[in-house]
Scaffold this motif. Sequence first.
Motif, mmCIF file in Angstrom:
data_model
loop_
_atom_site.group_PDB
_atom_site.id
_atom_site.type_symbol
_atom_site.label_atom_id
_atom_site.label_comp_id
_atom_site.label_asym_id
_atom_site.label_seq_id
_atom_site.Cartn_x
_atom_site.Cartn_y
_atom_site.Cartn_z
ATOM 1 N N GLU A 81 0.851 -1.191 0.000
ATOM 2 C CA GLU A 81 0.000 0.000 0.000
ATOM 3 C C GLU A 81 0.884 1.238 0.000
ATOM 4 O O GLU A 81 1.681 1.441 0.910
ATOM 5 C CB GLU A 81 -0.906 0.011 1.235
ATOM 6 C CG GLU A 81 -1.962 -1.081 1.281
ATOM 7 C CD GLU A 81 -3.154 -0.780 0.385
ATOM 8 O OE1 GLU A 81 -3.322 0.403 -0.003
ATOM 9 O OE2 GLU A 81 -3.908 -1.720 0.070
ATOM 10 N N GLU A 82 0.761 2.044 -1.033
ATOM 11 C CA GLU A 82 1.480 3.308 -1.116
ATOM 12 C C GLU A 82 0.520 4.385 -1.592
ATOM 13 O O GLU A 82 -0.123 4.236 -2.620
ATOM 14 C CB GLU A 82 2.666 3.205 -2.087
ATOM 15 C CG GLU A 82 3.880 2.500 -1.525
ATOM 16 C CD GLU A 82 4.641 3.338 -0.498
ATOM 17 O OE1 GLU A 82 4.640 4.581 -0.614
ATOM 18 O OE2 GLU A 82 5.227 2.736 0.419
ATOM 19 N N ASN A 83 0.415 5.468 -0.815
ATOM 20 C CA ASN A 83 -0.463 6.588 -1.175
ATOM 21 C C ASN A 83 -1.899 6.123 -1.437
ATOM 22 O O ASN A 83 -2.550 6.574 -2.387
ATOM 23 C CB ASN A 83 0.087 7.329 -2.398
ATOM 24 C CG ASN A 83 1.474 7.898 -2.145
ATOM 25 O OD1 ASN A 83 1.743 8.477 -1.091
ATOM 26 N ND2 ASN A 83 2.376 7.726 -3.100
ATOM 27 N N GLU A 84 -2.344 5.201 -0.577
ATOM 28 C CA GLU A 84 -3.706 4.679 -0.617
ATOM 29 C C GLU A 84 -4.006 3.894 -1.898
ATOM 30 O O GLU A 84 -5.167 3.725 -2.280
ATOM 31 C CB GLU A 84 -4.730 5.806 -0.429
ATOM 32 C CG GLU A 84 -4.579 6.529 0.912
ATOM 33 C CD GLU A 84 -5.628 7.607 1.111
ATOM 34 O OE1 GLU A 84 -6.309 7.952 0.135
ATOM 35 O OE2 GLU A 84 -5.763 8.082 2.250
ATOM 36 N N LEU A 137 18.133 1.574 1.299
ATOM 37 C CA LEU A 137 16.808 1.193 0.812
ATOM 38 C C LEU A 137 15.760 2.276 1.077
ATOM 39 O O LEU A 137 14.613 2.145 0.655
ATOM 40 C CB LEU A 137 16.377 -0.135 1.436
ATOM 41 C CG LEU A 137 17.170 -1.357 0.953
ATOM 42 C CD1 LEU A 137 16.652 -2.630 1.610
ATOM 43 C CD2 LEU A 137 17.129 -1.490 -0.572
ATOM 44 N N GLN A 138 16.174 3.357 1.757
ATOM 45 C CA GLN A 138 15.294 4.517 1.904
ATOM 46 C C GLN A 138 15.428 5.478 0.737
ATOM 47 O O GLN A 138 14.604 6.374 0.572
ATOM 48 C CB GLN A 138 15.613 5.280 3.197
ATOM 49 C CG GLN A 138 15.004 4.682 4.451
ATOM 50 C CD GLN A 138 15.097 5.645 5.609
ATOM 51 O OE1 GLN A 138 16.170 6.116 5.967
ATOM 52 N NE2 GLN A 138 13.959 5.959 6.207
ATOM 53 N N SER A 139 16.471 5.300 -0.068
ATOM 54 C CA SER A 139 16.780 6.277 -1.122
ATOM 55 C C SER A 139 16.647 5.693 -2.519
ATOM 56 O O SER A 139 17.192 6.253 -3.471
ATOM 57 C CB SER A 139 18.204 6.809 -0.916
ATOM 58 O OG SER A 139 18.362 7.357 0.380
ATOM 59 N N VAL A 140 15.966 4.584 -2.650
ATOM 60 C CA VAL A 140 15.785 3.931 -3.951
ATOM 61 C C VAL A 140 14.294 3.832 -4.251
ATOM 62 O O VAL A 140 13.456 4.261 -3.464
ATOM 63 C CB VAL A 140 16.425 2.529 -3.944
ATOM 64 C CG1 VAL A 140 17.942 2.634 -3.800
ATOM 65 C CG2 VAL A 140 15.857 1.664 -2.802
ATOM 66 N N ILE A 141 13.953 3.267 -5.392
ATOM 67 C CA ILE A 141 12.541 3.097 -5.718
ATOM 68 C C ILE A 141 11.889 2.154 -4.699
ATOM 69 O O ILE A 141 12.531 1.288 -4.119
ATOM 70 C CB ILE A 141 12.354 2.557 -7.151
ATOM 71 C CG1 ILE A 141 13.066 1.209 -7.334
ATOM 72 C CG2 ILE A 141 12.837 3.572 -8.182
ATOM 73 C CD1 ILE A 141 12.788 0.549 -8.678
ATOM 74 N N LYS A 142 10.598 2.348 -4.496
ATOM 75 C CA LYS A 142 9.872 1.568 -3.485
ATOM 76 C C LYS A 142 9.914 0.066 -3.779
ATOM 77 O O LYS A 142 9.898 -0.760 -2.858
ATOM 78 C CB LYS A 142 8.425 2.039 -3.409
ATOM 79 C CG LYS A 142 8.243 3.454 -2.899
ATOM 80 C CD LYS A 142 8.648 3.578 -1.448
ATOM 81 C CE LYS A 142 8.349 4.972 -0.913
ATOM 82 N NZ LYS A 142 8.736 5.116 0.518
#
Length: 282
Positions: A81-84, A137-142
Motif C-alpha cells: 500500500e502506497e499513497n492509498e 533502501l530509503q533512497s531507492v525506488i519503493k
Amino acid sequence: MRLKQLFYLCLFIGVLSTVIVGCDDDDDFQPFDHAAQAVIDDEALVNYLKTHYYNEDLDSIKEVDNSQTPFFDNISTMVVEENEITYNLYYIVTEEGVGYQPSKIDRVLTTYRGELLDGTVFDFRNSIAVGNPWFSLQSVIKGWSYGFTHFKAGNNISMPGAPIEFEDIGEGFLFIPSGLAYLNSGSGAVPPNAPLVFTVGLHDAVPEDHDSDNVASNLEDIDGDGDLLNDDTDSDGIPDYLDVDDDGDGTNTIDEDANGDGDPTNDDTDGDGIPDYLDSDS
C-alpha cells in the motif's frame, strides 16, 4: 508621445489577455490516475510472467518458446500500500542467502540488472568491486525498498588485501509496477509508466542506525506497523529512529546501557518490562 504610450498600453492589455486565457487552460487539467495505472501495470506484469523465463545458461530472460517453466509458476506476491493505492510486487527467490535479512530502511550491497518488459536493459551493475555499490533502501525506488526484504545477504569470504568477495548470496528477481518505480514521470532510459524487471544479487546488508544510539532503526518501530515516522515515545515531534533521547528523560539512549554491553534494548533497571531507553522513570 501619447500615441506611443497608447500603443504600449494596448500591447500590455493584449499580452495580459493572452496570459489570462492561457491560465484558463488549467481548468482542463486532469490529475494522473495512478490507481488505474496500477491495474494496467499488473495486467502487463502477469502477462510477462506467464510468457517469460530465465535462461540460466545465457544468464538472460527469454520468451517461453517450448516447454520452459515461466516465471509465473514460481512467483510470490507482496501486496504493498502506497499513497492509498494497492500494488502487487512480484518476486522470486532463487537463492535465499545465509546472512542478514534487511528491512526496507537498511543498506544493501548488491549487483543487479534492470530491464523493461520489452527486454531493454536500462541499468546494471555486474561487480561489487567497482564504484560504490551500497544503496540505502530509503533512497531507492519503493520496489527495491520492499523487494529486498525477501532476500538474505551472503557470507563474506574476502581475504586480506584481496578484492571483496561473498558466497551463498541471496539471488532472484523483482517484478515492479511503475507505481513502485518511476511512476508517470520516468527516469533516464525508463519511460513513464514502465513496469521494471530486476535480476538481483544481495551480497551484503547492514542495519541502519540513523541516530547513532546503538539501537538499529528497524528496532525503533515500536508499534510494529512498518512505519518509523509514527513512533515517538517522548512525543517531542522527533520519531524515535532519529531521536538521540527516545524517552526524553535527559539521558541519551546510547548512555542507557546499564550492563555496558553496547545494547540499550536489554537494560531494564526497574524491572517493569520497559527498557530504560524507552522508560522515562527508570
